[in-house]
Design a protein around this motif. Structure first.
Motif, mmCIF file in Angstrom:
data_model
loop_
_atom_site.group_PDB
_atom_site.id
_atom_site.type_symbol
_atom_site.label_atom_id
_atom_site.label_comp_id
_atom_site.label_asym_id
_atom_site.label_seq_id
_atom_site.Cartn_x
_atom_site.Cartn_y
_atom_site.Cartn_z
ATOM 1 N N MET A 39 -40.213 8.484 14.876
ATOM 2 C CA MET A 39 -40.685 7.153 15.151
ATOM 3 C C MET A 39 -40.214 6.637 16.503
ATOM 4 S SD MET A 39 -41.221 4.815 12.044
ATOM 5 C CE MET A 39 -42.301 5.300 10.775
ATOM 6 N N THR A 40 -39.514 7.446 17.257
ATOM 7 C CA THR A 40 -39.052 7.039 18.575
ATOM 8 C C THR A 40 -40.218 6.664 19.473
ATOM 9 O OG1 THR A 40 -37.152 8.483 18.367
ATOM 10 C CG2 THR A 40 -37.694 7.750 20.574
ATOM 11 N N ASP A 41 -41.358 7.374 19.351
ATOM 12 C CA ASP A 41 -42.511 7.085 20.187
ATOM 13 C C ASP A 41 -43.080 5.700 19.930
ATOM 14 O OD1 ASP A 41 -44.260 10.169 20.941
ATOM 15 O OD2 ASP A 41 -42.258 9.521 21.401
ATOM 16 N N ALA A 42 -42.780 5.090 18.794
ATOM 17 C CA ALA A 42 -43.289 3.763 18.486
ATOM 18 C C ALA A 42 -42.575 2.689 19.313
ATOM 19 C CB ALA A 42 -43.143 3.463 17.006
ATOM 20 N N GLN A 43 -41.398 3.003 19.847
ATOM 21 C CA GLN A 43 -40.685 2.048 20.678
ATOM 22 C C GLN A 43 -41.447 1.842 21.976
ATOM 23 O OE1 GLN A 43 -36.765 3.741 21.143
ATOM 24 N NE2 GLN A 43 -35.980 2.501 19.474
ATOM 25 N N ARG A 44 -41.446 0.619 22.446
ATOM 26 C CA ARG A 44 -42.114 0.295 23.693
ATOM 27 C C ARG A 44 -41.074 0.093 24.780
ATOM 28 N NH1 ARG A 44 -46.914 2.050 23.319
ATOM 29 N NH2 ARG A 44 -47.539 0.696 24.997
ATOM 30 N N HIS A 45 -41.379 0.555 25.969
ATOM 31 C CA HIS A 45 -40.500 0.434 27.125
ATOM 32 C C HIS A 45 -41.300 -0.174 28.260
ATOM 33 C CE1 HIS A 45 -37.795 3.388 25.174
ATOM 34 N NE2 HIS A 45 -38.922 3.951 24.805
ATOM 35 N N THR A 46 -40.644 -0.899 29.138
ATOM 36 C CA THR A 46 -41.309 -1.419 30.323
ATOM 37 C C THR A 46 -40.804 -0.647 31.531
ATOM 38 O OG1 THR A 46 -41.503 -3.602 29.341
ATOM 39 C CG2 THR A 46 -41.783 -3.457 31.728
ATOM 40 N N PHE A 47 -41.728 -0.014 32.218
ATOM 41 C CA PHE A 47 -41.428 0.747 33.431
ATOM 42 C C PHE A 47 -41.827 -0.092 34.636
ATOM 43 C CE2 PHE A 47 -43.727 3.359 36.646
ATOM 44 C CZ PHE A 47 -42.616 3.866 37.290
ATOM 45 N N VAL A 48 -40.920 -0.199 35.610
ATOM 46 C CA VAL A 48 -41.234 -0.853 36.877
ATOM 47 C C VAL A 48 -40.924 0.148 37.980
ATOM 48 C CG1 VAL A 48 -40.764 -2.779 38.423
ATOM 49 C CG2 VAL A 48 -40.660 -3.127 35.945
ATOM 50 N N CYS A 49 -41.955 0.548 38.720
ATOM 51 C CA CYS A 49 -41.781 1.554 39.763
ATOM 52 C C CYS A 49 -40.906 1.011 40.889
ATOM 53 C CB CYS A 49 -43.147 1.967 40.313
ATOM 54 S SG CYS A 49 -43.005 3.177 41.650
ATOM 55 N N PRO A 50 -39.931 1.796 41.346
ATOM 56 C CA PRO A 50 -39.061 1.342 42.433
ATOM 57 C C PRO A 50 -39.773 1.305 43.781
ATOM 58 C CG PRO A 50 -38.568 3.613 41.868
ATOM 59 C CD PRO A 50 -39.561 3.116 40.852
ATOM 60 N N GLU A 51 -40.900 1.985 43.900
ATOM 61 C CA GLU A 51 -41.642 2.027 45.166
ATOM 62 C C GLU A 51 -42.805 1.046 45.192
ATOM 63 O OE1 GLU A 51 -40.974 3.785 48.014
ATOM 64 O OE2 GLU A 51 -39.090 4.326 47.034
ATOM 65 N N CYS A 52 -43.784 1.228 44.301
ATOM 66 C CA CYS A 52 -45.001 0.400 44.335
ATOM 67 C C CYS A 52 -44.876 -0.865 43.495
ATOM 68 C CB CYS A 52 -46.226 1.215 43.922
ATOM 69 S SG CYS A 52 -46.304 1.673 42.168
ATOM 70 N N ARG A 53 -43.790 -0.985 42.701
ATOM 71 C CA ARG A 53 -43.475 -2.162 41.887
ATOM 72 C C ARG A 53 -44.462 -2.419 40.763
ATOM 73 N NH1 ARG A 53 -38.684 -2.426 41.893
ATOM 74 N NH2 ARG A 53 -38.784 -4.480 41.013
ATOM 75 N N ARG A 54 -45.312 -1.448 40.427
ATOM 76 C CA ARG A 54 -46.218 -1.597 39.281
ATOM 77 C C ARG A 54 -45.391 -1.640 38.011
ATOM 78 N NH1 ARG A 54 -51.900 -0.940 40.355
ATOM 79 N NH2 ARG A 54 -52.130 -1.223 38.128
ATOM 80 N N SER A 55 -45.776 -2.488 37.085
ATOM 81 C CA SER A 55 -45.089 -2.620 35.813
ATOM 82 C C SER A 55 -46.040 -2.159 34.720
ATOM 83 C CB SER A 55 -44.696 -4.087 35.592
ATOM 84 O OG SER A 55 -44.092 -4.243 34.336
ATOM 85 N N ILE A 56 -45.580 -1.207 33.898
ATOM 86 C CA ILE A 56 -46.415 -0.617 32.866
ATOM 87 C C ILE A 56 -45.616 -0.537 31.570
ATOM 88 C CG2 ILE A 56 -47.762 1.416 32.196
ATOM 89 C CD1 ILE A 56 -47.742 2.207 35.204
ATOM 90 N N GLU A 57 -46.218 -0.960 30.452
ATOM 91 C CA GLU A 57 -45.590 -0.800 29.146
ATOM 92 C C GLU A 57 -45.943 0.590 28.636
ATOM 93 O OE1 GLU A 57 -45.795 -2.715 24.746
ATOM 94 O OE2 GLU A 57 -45.894 -4.109 26.428
ATOM 95 N N VAL A 58 -44.923 1.366 28.233
ATOM 96 C CA VAL A 58 -45.130 2.750 27.808
ATOM 97 C C VAL A 58 -44.424 3.022 26.488
ATOM 98 C CG1 VAL A 58 -45.381 3.571 30.184
ATOM 99 C CG2 VAL A 58 -43.132 3.599 29.128
ATOM 100 N N ASP A 59 -44.855 4.106 25.820
ATOM 101 C CA ASP A 59 -44.174 4.548 24.598
ATOM 102 C C ASP A 59 -43.157 5.626 24.974
ATOM 103 O OD1 ASP A 59 -45.633 6.879 25.049
ATOM 104 O OD2 ASP A 59 -46.969 6.565 23.351
ATOM 105 N N GLY A 60 -42.491 6.177 23.985
ATOM 106 C CA GLY A 60 -41.449 7.167 24.230
ATOM 107 C C GLY A 60 -41.944 8.428 24.914
ATOM 108 N N ALA A 61 -43.137 8.892 24.542
ATOM 109 C CA ALA A 61 -43.690 10.105 25.150
ATOM 110 C C ALA A 61 -44.008 9.873 26.625
ATOM 111 C CB ALA A 61 -44.933 10.556 24.398
ATOM 112 N N MET A 62 -44.605 8.734 26.940
ATOM 113 C CA MET A 62 -44.928 8.434 28.339
ATOM 114 C C MET A 62 -43.666 8.193 29.142
ATOM 115 S SD MET A 62 -47.264 8.342 30.470
ATOM 116 C CE MET A 62 -47.474 7.809 32.155
#
Length: 60
Positions: free
Chosen positions: A1-24
Motif C-alpha cells: 500500500m506504499t504506492d497509495a501514499q501521495r508525495h509532492t515533487f518540486v523540481c529544483p531546476e524548472c520548479r514544476r510541482s507534481i503530485e506523485v505516488d510511490g512508484a513515480m
C-alpha cells in the motif's frame, strides 16, 4: 500500500510541482524530472507523513 501514499515533487531546476505516488517517486529519483530532466534528490520530494501531521498549530 506504499504506492497509495501521495508525495509532492518540486523540481529544483524548472520548479514544476507534481503530485506523485510511490512508484513515480522512485522513478523520479532514478531518472530525474519528467519535465526538464534535472537530477532529483529525496529533498525535492516531500514526506507524506510530514504533510499529514497537524503542525499548523505550531506555526501560528
Amino acid at each position: 500500500m506504499t504506492d497509495a501514499q501521495r508525495h509532492t515533487f518540486v523540481c529544483p531546476e524548472c520548479r514544476r510541482s507534481i503530485e506523485v505516488d510511490g512508484a513515480m517517486r522512485a522513478t523520479l529519483l532514478d531518472a530525474g524530472c519528467v519535465v526538464c530532466g534535472a537530477a532529483v534528490t529525496e529533498a525535492d520530494i516531500d514526506n507524506p507523513s510530514a504533510t499529514s501531521t497537524p503542525t499548523a498549530d505550531r506555526l501560528s
